[in-house]
Design a protein around this motif. Sequence first.
Motif, mmCIF file in Angstrom:
data_model
loop_
_atom_site.group_PDB
_atom_site.id
_atom_site.type_symbol
_atom_site.label_atom_id
_atom_site.label_comp_id
_atom_site.label_asym_id
_atom_site.label_seq_id
_atom_site.Cartn_x
_atom_site.Cartn_y
_atom_site.Cartn_z
ATOM 1 N N LYS A 123 -1.253 -1.615 6.404
ATOM 2 C CA LYS A 123 -2.489 -2.260 5.994
ATOM 3 C C LYS A 123 -3.278 -2.631 7.243
ATOM 4 C CE LYS A 123 -3.985 -6.373 3.409
ATOM 5 N NZ LYS A 123 -5.275 -5.858 3.034
ATOM 6 N N ASP A 152 -7.308 -11.050 7.688
ATOM 7 C CA ASP A 152 -7.455 -9.987 6.705
ATOM 8 C C ASP A 152 -8.838 -10.156 6.076
ATOM 9 O OD1 ASP A 152 -7.036 -8.001 4.962
ATOM 10 O OD2 ASP A 152 -5.537 -9.022 3.739
ATOM 11 N N THR A 195 0.841 -1.203 0.000
ATOM 12 C CA THR A 195 0.000 0.000 0.000
ATOM 13 C C THR A 195 0.867 1.240 0.000
ATOM 14 O OG1 THR A 195 -0.058 -0.022 2.391
ATOM 15 C CG2 THR A 195 -1.877 -1.107 1.264
#
Length: 1418
Positions: free
Chosen positions: A1093, A1118, A1088
């Motif tokens: 993240k 996630d 990212t």
Amino acid sequence: MFSICKQIHSATAVEFCVSCRFFNNSEENLVVAGVNVLKVYRISPSIDAAQRQKQNLNDMRVAPKMRLECLATYTLYGNVMSLQCVSLAGAMRDALLISFKDAKLSVLQHDPDTFALKTLSLHYFEEEDIRGGWTGRYHVPVVRVDPDARCAVMLVYGKRLVVLPFRKDNSLDEIELDDVKPIKKAPTALVTRTPIMASYLIALRDLDEKIDNVLDIQFLHGYYEPTLLILYEPVRTFAGRIKVRSDTCVLVAISLNIQQRVHPIIWTVNSLPFDSLFVLPIQKPIGGCLVLTVNAVIYLNQSVPPYGVSLNSSAENSTSFPLKPQDGVRISLDCANFAFIDVDKLVVSLRTGDLYVMTICVDSMRMTEYIFLGSRLGNSLLLHFAEEDQSTVITLDDAEVEDCNVQNFCETDLLDVTPQTKARRIEDEELEVYGLGAKTSVLQLRKFVFEVCDSLLNVAPINFMCAGERVEFEDDGTTLRPQAETLNDLKIELVGATGHGKNGALCVLVNTIHPQIITSFELEGCFDVWTVFDDSTKKTARQDHHDFLLLSQGSSTLILQTGNEINEIENTGFTVNQPTIFVGNIGQSRFIVQVTSRQVRLLQGTRLLQNVPVDVGSPVVQVSIADPYVCLRIRNGQVITLALRETRSLPRLAINKHTISSTPAVVTLSAYKDLSGLFTSKSDDVLNLSNNVGGCFGNNFGGCMKTEPNMKVEDEEDLLYGDAGNAFKINSMADLAKQSKQKNSDWWRRLLLHAKPTYWLIVTRINGTLEIYSMPDMKLVYLVNDIGNGATVLTDAMEFVPVTLTHENSKQGILHACMPQHASSPVPLEISMVGLGSHGQRPLLLVLTQLELLIYQVFRYPNGHLKLRFRKLEQLNLIDQSSHIEIDDNEDIESYNMQLKYVQKLRYFSNVGGIAGIMLCGIHPCFIFLTGRGELRIHKFQGNGGVRSFAAFNNVNIPNGFLYFDNSYELKIAVLPTYLSYDSTWPLRKVPIRCTPRQIVYHRENRVYCLVTQTDELMTKYYRFNGEDKELSEESRGERFIYPVGSKFEMVLISPETWEIVPDASIKFEPWEHVTAFKIVKLSYEGTRSGLKEYLCIGTNFNYSEDITSRGNIHIYDIIEVVPEPGKPMTKYKLKEVFKKEQKGPVSAISDVLGFLVTGLGQKIYIWQLRDGGDLNGVAFCDTNIYVHNIITVKSLIFIADVYKSVSLLRFQEEYRTLSLASRDFNPLEVFGIEFLVDNTNLGFLVTDAERNLIVYMYQPEARESLGGQKLLRKADYHLGQVVNTMFRVQCHQRGVHQRQPFLYEHKHFVVYGTLDGALGFCLPLPEKVYRRFLMLQNVLLSYQDHLCGLNPKEYRTLKSLKKLSMNPSRCIIDGDLIWSYRLLAHSERNEIAKKIGTRTEDILSDLLEIERLSSMF
């Protein structure tokens, strides 16, 4: 750091309830208390208007369905610890006794003169010698009242009894009221004999040196002197010691001789089970008492051998008291509650919410019908119960006789009631006791059916809460994703995980209504909008749809027809070339009245019937309709009234020949049609001494009142010589008793009687007086001086003036002789009198001035011409609506156009979203509701910079919606979002999830909520420790054994679009695995832009037994988006496991710092780095105190909360990979919640603790007392009085058009907290100037106002702690609730206070308004 703490959502949990005659002796009320809120309810019939029209009262055999209507709410500066009621000698209503920590007792009573709660007496026992050396606040002061109202007792510090004797003889009996001579001076003989006599103390050890550890105290029924039962445990034991020492409880009965103050012990029962909970006295003719233990019920009576039954098999092992096993019953009374519904029957509510009925077998006497279940964990319920018809009849010839009928009632929040009867055996000797000889050989056992009538919404306990983004819906049902460009536009809502067990729910709370806009039109230059109905007799479609929409422009009017679509129509009877002042329906919605500045037009549909020109040299500026009257206000201060007359030829509007004086000029008017029966000039309606039905209607607000014997002297003169003089003579006790018997059988019939409609005109004049005239004869019946001052109670200035003076000259004389106006009171700009509540039973008077909106309710009052008074309910601060309005006589009248200042700001609507209420237009628009539930609700409305005008609009496409103009000249057609419930403190949506919700977090990347839930199930297996490893063993203890409850945890995703659980995306944790920590952490990740993240991180612990070492897991997940299954749009989220591994201890807290993961394992803090392979590498660790349960971080600072040893501040240095202790608090503290308090460049640490305090710490190494920064300094403290487990921060933003410069709250953060009692509040850092102003204001208000129950806010807000601290309280946090009470004061009082502290009222009000607007961000 200076800050303010204020509650913005009051507590909803219920802890105490008592049934008493609060307003008067003719009606029972329910008084409910929770934390520091006291509410008074009435049970009233819940019938809608249509049914009410159809049904004839005399045909109704059974009572209709009932609901709770709130009649009064009071907030106290102290938490209620015990609540009882007592009927004092000669009183017209019951008094309440309320106790507060540590040893305070207040006696309160309703005051009919001001409709307030007045304090009768205060009792304070906190001197050091009474405390006896105790510093801790362990003991709850318990109050009990003798059933014959001879005295009350309060247990203080667990060691002493306070006795409060009441006078029994009625002080009025000595004087025969018929031959009273006029009393010229105050009657001293009557004053000295108060109903409450001097209190005194009894030390329990003087009665018997063994009395200690008191479990319960109760008064017995039917003794000549008050007799008190004390259940106590002289030497304590616990479940692990009962093999050595069981049966430790003792019950003693003490006879209180109050005159001589001697207290002999008359009865003792030893060796009661160690787990005894309560003692319940039983009324005559049975007498005696029940002792309830966790596993058994025991009946004791002085003259009979004891008799007990066991409720489960644990009772056999835990006590040697002789008990009969009760077949087929397996319950435990731990945390249960009880109420008698009959002399021999009581309802038991278990902690699971199940209801049982227990019967002591004797002949039945009388029944109550309603039972109220107050709850802290779920909604409080009002239940109606009735016996089933087919009673089971059992004769004594069968060997068994049933003693207790226990009937299982399903979960209280489900409505399908499935009673199963269970029975108990009884011994023969018992039959002799109860006198069941051959005569009464038939025992009736009854089954009961319960049904839920009403529930009080409860959002407690708030276990956890978070803020998430609001999802908005377009009209076609597609979801508009909230894409906020700046943080300022972000629309957030507050989501709380609330409740427990089957009452578990998610509560979505908002404090600003965002309308769902269906469509909007751009219409230049429109000022005002109305909607009206066509002739209802000709309509074929639904009656309640609006047919015409009229828009008024600067010099013309638009007429639109509304059906399936909206079209402009021409060539109608409406006038279009002039601006319209008002349009409305009249004659039961058959006709339409259109008023312009020069004429009044009467239409039927679009056909003109009559045009009445108004030529008085000045234009019409305001109109008010009360069908069939139309009242016009002319700009020069005259008032003209017209009435609709329907003769044989044609309906006509006729001008009323009675007028009212036009000097001083009338500035605003309101016509009102009263359906409540409160507006009456007959004293019969109020005193209710005639037995006819007509005298009983409208008993709202205090219902039927008798004249008080303790009136002020001038009132007595009036009573003795005036018309009301005959009121006393009828009032003998025998007559009253006869009446009350008749009344009580069908008390609900009174609440359904129709009052005859009456018509009234309310006007205010330029000199600030408010006058009420009866229509159509225009007689002045009520006069209030100086209405703009906003006094708490409005009274009639002509109360003692005979009505016969109706000649113009003498009336003027009276008006000028009445008291003068305060010089600076604001002039009323608009008034409105509306009937809200169920069927218009609750009339409200709204007065709008430049500064504020005053809202008054009407209550009965037995003196004066019109038997009523007004009490202020609420006051809305509108200080920056600075549009100066004055009456200009100099402008050219011909050029008069529709002007903005004449647009009405108070708009009544009868149905928007199913609720009637008022819309306040302007810069701060808000909805004002008052439904049949009886509580005033004010909800802010989020328009685009204010609302210019408003109209209700009901159409095929827009059911019960509304129209409004905002500042952009767009006509918006909207509805209230239907998924919110508006009859609550804040609009809210309660999503039931039927299990206990634990932590909840909002995942911003995927816009989804993640929730941990806990479900309880019975466990028969457990782990045994066997050498090195553990083995699972199963227990079987028989069917009457109550097995322990184990918890199963699960993590689910909830989508904010539908508030449903996302299918196939949940994590079920292993049995015995408890979730202890749950957060969304930002960990370093190359993929990212920010390098971080969001992951879900869950910390767990395996709770086996005390022999097995605690271990836990770290789970990292996630959330990934996938292609949803066809037809299941919700299945687009899946959970991907990133990491899961067992740790060496319980994972007790989680956070992230600089892209690393921080975990607390018991007392160790570890820092981990997540590798790409999905592995955690340890980076650094640090040892702390005992058990860390919460971690929060900012930049590289880590702030940790210890369960016992207060808070510490750690610092992580990434380049050296070290974690070090920066500073900590040296004093012990049981910390519950922590959050940062951000004030621009200053950082404070906000801590909540087990003693219900808020404390602010700061790190100030330059201060000398911080020992070079090793010690965190306590900068501020504040006692909240409620337990706070969860908090979050929001940045302050200015919203709305009017932005104050400079913005004082730039870069400051709000901390929003939620409590276990369902309250929400905020803590906000203040600029120093505002803090100093508020501090002075707070100090003045402490002594300026009288506080309920005589409580002192300063003492309440002072830090409370169990151990005496070596330092003084720091304070430095302003009590927001006290400061906000400033705006409820009258205008003159506010000016006086502002003068005392050397500032202006306007400055204080605008400071308050600014904070109020900052806090309405949800």
